[in-house]
Design a protein around this motif. Structure first.
Motif, PDB file in Angstrom:
ATOM      1  N   LYS A  71      13.023   8.560  52.944  1.00 39.88           N
ATOM      2  CA  LYS A  71      13.808   9.485  53.762  1.00 39.88           C
ATOM      3  C   LYS A  71      14.543  10.498  52.889  1.00 39.88           C
ATOM      4  CE  LYS A  71      14.234   6.461  57.665  1.00 39.88           C
ATOM      5  NZ  LYS A  71      15.039   5.865  58.689  1.00 39.88           N
ATOM      6  N   ALA A  72      14.503  10.304  51.558  1.00 38.98           N
ATOM      7  CA  ALA A  72      15.148  11.229  50.628  1.00 38.98           C
ATOM      8  C   ALA A  72      14.325  12.508  50.438  1.00 38.98           C
ATOM      9  CB  ALA A  72      15.379  10.553  49.282  1.00 38.98           C
ATOM     10  N   ALA A  73      13.151  12.554  51.050  1.00 47.14           N
ATOM     11  CA  ALA A  73      12.284  13.740  51.034  1.00 47.14           C
ATOM     12  C   ALA A  73      11.829  13.980  52.474  1.00 47.14           C
ATOM     13  CB  ALA A  73      11.087  13.518  50.121  1.00 47.14           C
ATOM     14  N   PRO A  74      11.426  15.217  52.776  1.00 48.11           N
ATOM     15  CA  PRO A  74      10.989  15.507  54.147  1.00 48.11           C
ATOM     16  C   PRO A  74       9.807  14.632  54.570  1.00 48.11           C
ATOM     17  CG  PRO A  74      11.176  17.526  52.863  1.00 48.11           C
ATOM     18  CD  PRO A  74      11.335  16.385  51.906  1.00 48.11           C
ATOM     19  N   ALA A  75       9.812  14.252  55.817  1.00 52.80           N
ATOM     20  CA  ALA A  75       8.692  13.488  56.364  1.00 52.80           C
ATOM     21  C   ALA A  75       7.436  14.356  56.369  1.00 52.80           C
ATOM     22  CB  ALA A  75       9.023  13.039  57.787  1.00 52.80           C
ATOM     23  N   ALA A  76       6.294  13.718  56.290  1.00 54.15           N
ATOM     24  CA  ALA A  76       5.028  14.436  56.365  1.00 54.15           C
ATOM     25  C   ALA A  76       4.939  15.163  57.707  1.00 54.15           C
ATOM     26  CB  ALA A  76       3.869  13.463  56.205  1.00 54.15           C
ATOM     27  N   ILE A  77       4.403  16.382  57.697  1.00 57.02           N
ATOM     28  CA  ILE A  77       4.284  17.150  58.937  1.00 57.02           C
ATOM     29  C   ILE A  77       2.867  17.072  59.511  1.00 57.02           C
ATOM     30  CG2 ILE A  77       6.193  18.715  58.438  1.00 57.02           C
ATOM     31  CD1 ILE A  77       4.143  20.800  57.521  1.00 57.02           C
ATOM     32  N   GLY A  78       2.153  16.055  59.114  1.00 56.68           N
ATOM     33  CA  GLY A  78       0.789  15.851  59.582  1.00 56.68           C
ATOM     34  C   GLY A  78       0.354  14.429  59.297  1.00 56.68           C
ATOM     35  N   PRO A  79      -0.921  14.137  59.482  1.00 57.07           N
ATOM     36  CA  PRO A  79      -1.436  12.780  59.290  1.00 57.07           C
ATOM     37  C   PRO A  79      -1.735  12.485  57.812  1.00 57.07           C
ATOM     38  CG  PRO A  79      -3.171  14.190  60.099  1.00 57.07           C
ATOM     39  CD  PRO A  79      -1.924  15.032  60.054  1.00 57.07           C
TER      40      PRO A  79
END
Length: 142
Positions: free
Chosen positions: A23-31
């Motif tokens: 959670k210290a980095a942005p979540a993936a915006i795709g699969p």
């Protein structure tokens, strides 16, 4: 046949694939995963200049975007059991090659004396219309 089965089991046990998520980095915006760890090697996905807490692209120009991308990359590396000084190779994707000098200034400060191999390429467009995206391959701290 038994020999082939043993060889298959041995090969599977030697290659452990682990999905890295923080959670210290942005979540993936795709699969896809933020990174995949295979044994002692980490392969990161492209790191965008997105603020993890808000999910928004950081305000500012190429320098701010480069710093945020690298900070996000460092967070993923840490979660994987690696670190910036264990990066072997990076790939920098730039929306405009005219931003190379400014990106390189931040990149050089970030890596300090460590100088991983690197490619830098200009691309037509990046997700969320950002100016930079950075991915890497690293080894773990073992």
């Amino acid at each position: 046949m038994l020999r082939n089965q043993r060889l298959c089991l041995l090969t599977r046990s030697m290659s452990t694939l682990t999905r890295v998520q923080t959670k210290a980095a942005p979540a993936a915006i795709g699969p896809y995963a933020q990174a995949i760890k295979v044994n002692d090697t980490v392969y990161t996905s492209g790191s965008l200049p997105v603020v993890p807490e808000t999910g928004n692209v950081i305000d500012g120009g190429i320098k701010e975007q480069t710093q945020q991308s690298l900070d996000n990359l460092a967070a993923v590396l840490k979660e994987s059991g690696s670190s910036v000084d264990k990066v072997v190779k990076t790939t920098v994707f730039l929306k405009d090659m005219n931003d190379f000098v400014a990106m390189n200034e931040i990149y050089a400060k970030f890596f300090g004396d460590h100088r991983p191999a690197r490619s830098a390429v200009e691309v037509a467009r990046l997700p969320k219309d950002v100016s930079v995206e950075i991915e890497c391959v690293a080894v773990t701290n073992k």
